[in-house]
Scaffold this motif. Structure first.
Motif, PDB file in Angstrom:
ATOM      1  N   ASP A  55       5.773 -14.159  -1.167  1.00 40.41           N
ATOM      2  CA  ASP A  55       4.661 -13.220  -0.999  1.00 40.41           C
ATOM      3  C   ASP A  55       5.136 -11.833  -1.428  1.00 40.41           C
ATOM      4  N   VAL A  56       4.466 -11.280  -2.426  1.00 40.29           N
ATOM      5  CA  VAL A  56       4.857  -9.991  -2.990  1.00 40.29           C
ATOM      6  C   VAL A  56       3.615  -9.112  -3.079  1.00 40.29           C
ATOM      7  N   ALA A  57       3.777  -7.852  -2.703  1.00 38.95           N
ATOM      8  CA  ALA A  57       2.678  -6.898  -2.871  1.00 38.95           C
ATOM      9  C   ALA A  57       3.258  -5.518  -3.140  1.00 38.95           C
ATOM     10  N   LEU A  58       2.612  -4.802  -4.043  1.00 40.34           N
ATOM     11  CA  LEU A  58       3.004  -3.447  -4.409  1.00 40.34           C
ATOM     12  C   LEU A  58       1.857  -2.521  -4.030  1.00 40.34           C
ATOM     13  N   TYR A  59       2.156  -1.514  -3.220  1.00 37.52           N
ATOM     14  CA  TYR A  59       1.163  -0.525  -2.807  1.00 37.52           C
ATOM     15  C   TYR A  59       1.590   0.820  -3.366  1.00 37.52           C
ATOM     16  N   ARG A  60       0.799   1.358  -4.294  1.00 38.70           N
ATOM     17  CA  ARG A  60       1.121   2.635  -4.945  1.00 38.70           C
ATOM     18  C   ARG A  60       0.255   3.737  -4.356  1.00 38.70           C
ATOM     19  N   TYR A  61       0.843   4.953  -4.237  1.00 42.14           N
ATOM     20  CA  TYR A  61       0.124   6.050  -3.616  1.00 42.14           C
ATOM     21  C   TYR A  61       0.759   7.382  -4.006  1.00 42.14           C
ATOM     22  N   ASP A  62       0.057   8.462  -3.694  1.00 44.19           N
ATOM     23  CA  ASP A  62       0.572   9.821  -3.882  1.00 44.19           C
ATOM     24  C   ASP A  62       1.163  10.260  -2.542  1.00 44.19           C
ATOM     25  N   ALA A  63       2.479  10.300  -2.445  1.00 45.95           N
ATOM     26  CA  ALA A  63       3.128  10.665  -1.185  1.00 45.95           C
ATOM     27  C   ALA A  63       3.214  12.175  -1.010  1.00 45.95           C
ATOM     28  N   ASP A  65       1.959  16.227  -2.247  1.00 45.08           N
ATOM     29  CA  ASP A  65       0.874  16.981  -2.877  1.00 45.08           C
ATOM     30  C   ASP A  65       1.224  17.434  -4.287  1.00 45.08           C
ATOM     31  N   GLU A  66       2.516  17.647  -4.553  1.00 42.47           N
ATOM     32  CA  GLU A  66       2.934  18.171  -5.852  1.00 42.47           C
ATOM     33  C   GLU A  66       2.875  17.119  -6.963  1.00 42.47           C
ATOM     34  N   MET A  67       2.797  15.842  -6.604  1.00 39.73           N
ATOM     35  CA  MET A  67       2.802  14.764  -7.609  1.00 39.73           C
ATOM     36  C   MET A  67       1.522  13.949  -7.498  1.00 39.73           C
ATOM     37  N   THR A  68       0.910  13.659  -8.628  1.00 34.56           N
ATOM     38  CA  THR A  68      -0.251  12.783  -8.664  1.00 34.56           C
ATOM     39  C   THR A  68       0.059  11.629  -9.603  1.00 34.56           C
ATOM     40  N   GLY A  69      -0.815  10.679  -9.662  1.00 33.00           N
ATOM     41  CA  GLY A  69      -0.618   9.528 -10.532  1.00 33.00           C
ATOM     42  C   GLY A  69      -0.073   8.319  -9.794  1.00 33.00           C
ATOM     43  N   ARG A  70      -0.066   8.395  -8.476  1.00 35.99           N
ATOM     44  CA  ARG A  70       0.397   7.281  -7.634  1.00 35.99           C
ATOM     45  C   ARG A  70       1.768   6.792  -8.079  1.00 35.99           C
ATOM     46  N   LEU A  71       2.734   7.708  -8.146  1.00 34.44           N
ATOM     47  CA  LEU A  71       4.089   7.361  -8.575  1.00 34.44           C
ATOM     48  C   LEU A  71       4.967   6.870  -7.426  1.00 34.44           C
ATOM     49  N   SER A  72       4.586   7.145  -6.193  1.00 37.57           N
ATOM     50  CA  SER A  72       5.322   6.613  -5.041  1.00 37.57           C
ATOM     51  C   SER A  72       4.804   5.210  -4.764  1.00 37.57           C
ATOM     52  N   ILE A  90       9.707   7.309  -2.697  1.00 46.01           N
ATOM     53  CA  ILE A  90       8.895   8.527  -2.615  1.00 46.01           C
ATOM     54  C   ILE A  90       9.338   9.420  -3.762  1.00 46.01           C
ATOM     55  N   ASN A  91       8.426   9.666  -4.680  1.00 44.52           N
ATOM     56  CA  ASN A  91       8.767  10.397  -5.898  1.00 44.52           C
ATOM     57  C   ASN A  91       8.170  11.791  -5.891  1.00 44.52           C
ATOM     58  N   GLY A  92       9.032  12.779  -6.140  1.00 47.88           N
ATOM     59  CA  GLY A  92       8.623  14.170  -6.274  1.00 47.88           C
ATOM     60  C   GLY A  92       9.012  14.702  -7.646  1.00 47.88           C
ATOM     61  N   ARG A  93       8.777  15.969  -7.879  1.00 50.04           N
ATOM     62  CA  ARG A  93       9.113  16.566  -9.183  1.00 50.04           C
ATOM     63  C   ARG A  93      10.617  16.620  -9.422  1.00 50.04           C
ATOM     64  N   THR A  94      11.374  16.937  -8.381  1.00 45.66           N
ATOM     65  CA  THR A  94      12.811  17.157  -8.575  1.00 45.66           C
ATOM     66  C   THR A  94      13.689  16.084  -7.943  1.00 45.66           C
ATOM     67  N   GLU A  95      13.110  15.223  -7.127  1.00 45.73           N
ATOM     68  CA  GLU A  95      13.941  14.202  -6.496  1.00 45.73           C
ATOM     69  C   GLU A  95      13.123  12.966  -6.147  1.00 45.73           C
ATOM     70  N   THR A  96      13.851  11.873  -5.958  1.00 42.65           N
ATOM     71  CA  THR A  96      13.259  10.609  -5.536  1.00 42.65           C
ATOM     72  C   THR A  96      14.064  10.089  -4.363  1.00 42.65           C
TER      73      THR A  96
END
Length: 138
Positions: A55-63, A65-72, A90-96
């Motif tokens: 069972d596999v599921a991927l849930y993408r979201y914007d964690a 405010d500075e990043m959009t595009g559901r990269l987290s 959790i993906n941000g502009r300068t760090e993950t």
């Protein structure tokens, strides 16, 4: 007069009880239907090792405010016993930041974030691979 008021209140209470019971019955039938659908899907796969990730599921979201595009995202990898792992990035502009949490019986050994719970629930229900919040049954 007092007897009539008591009778009216009793009838209203009875009708309310029947209505609540019918709503509960409809909800229970819907839940049973979801469970039967999940069982049918698993039975169609034939004999499998319940310890294997299935069972596999991927849930993408914007964690952030500075990043959009559901990269987290939160990725749940669960076996037939409900055991496995949920990976969160959790993906941000300068760090993950990346986290891994163990899951036993469909529940996190550590408290799970709402996004991680969505991923685990979607995996257990067979909704994956990519789970959208509106697709999760309540």
């Amino acid at each position: 007069m007092l007897v009539t008021v008591v009778e009216i209140v009793a009838v209203l209470a009875g009708v309310t009880g029947v209505a609540v019971g019918l709503i509960a019955l409809r909800t229970a039938r819907r839940s049973v239907g979801v469970c039967l659908d999940a069982l049918d899907r698993r039975a169609a796969d034939g004999p499998v090792d319940s310890r294997a990730i299935r069972d596999v599921a991927l849930y993408r979201y914007d964690a952030l405010d500075e990043m959009t595009g559901r990269l987290s995202f939160s990725l749940a990898l669960i076996n037939g016993f409900g055991d496995g792992v949920v990976l969160t990035s959790i993906n941000g502009r300068t760090e993950t930041r990346t986290y891994a949490r163990a899951v036993r019986g469909g529940k996190g050994l550590q408290p799970l974030s709402p996004e991680e719970e969505h991923a685990v629930r979607a995996a257990r229900l067979g909704i994956g691979p990519e789970a959208e919040p509106q697709r999760l049954p309540r």
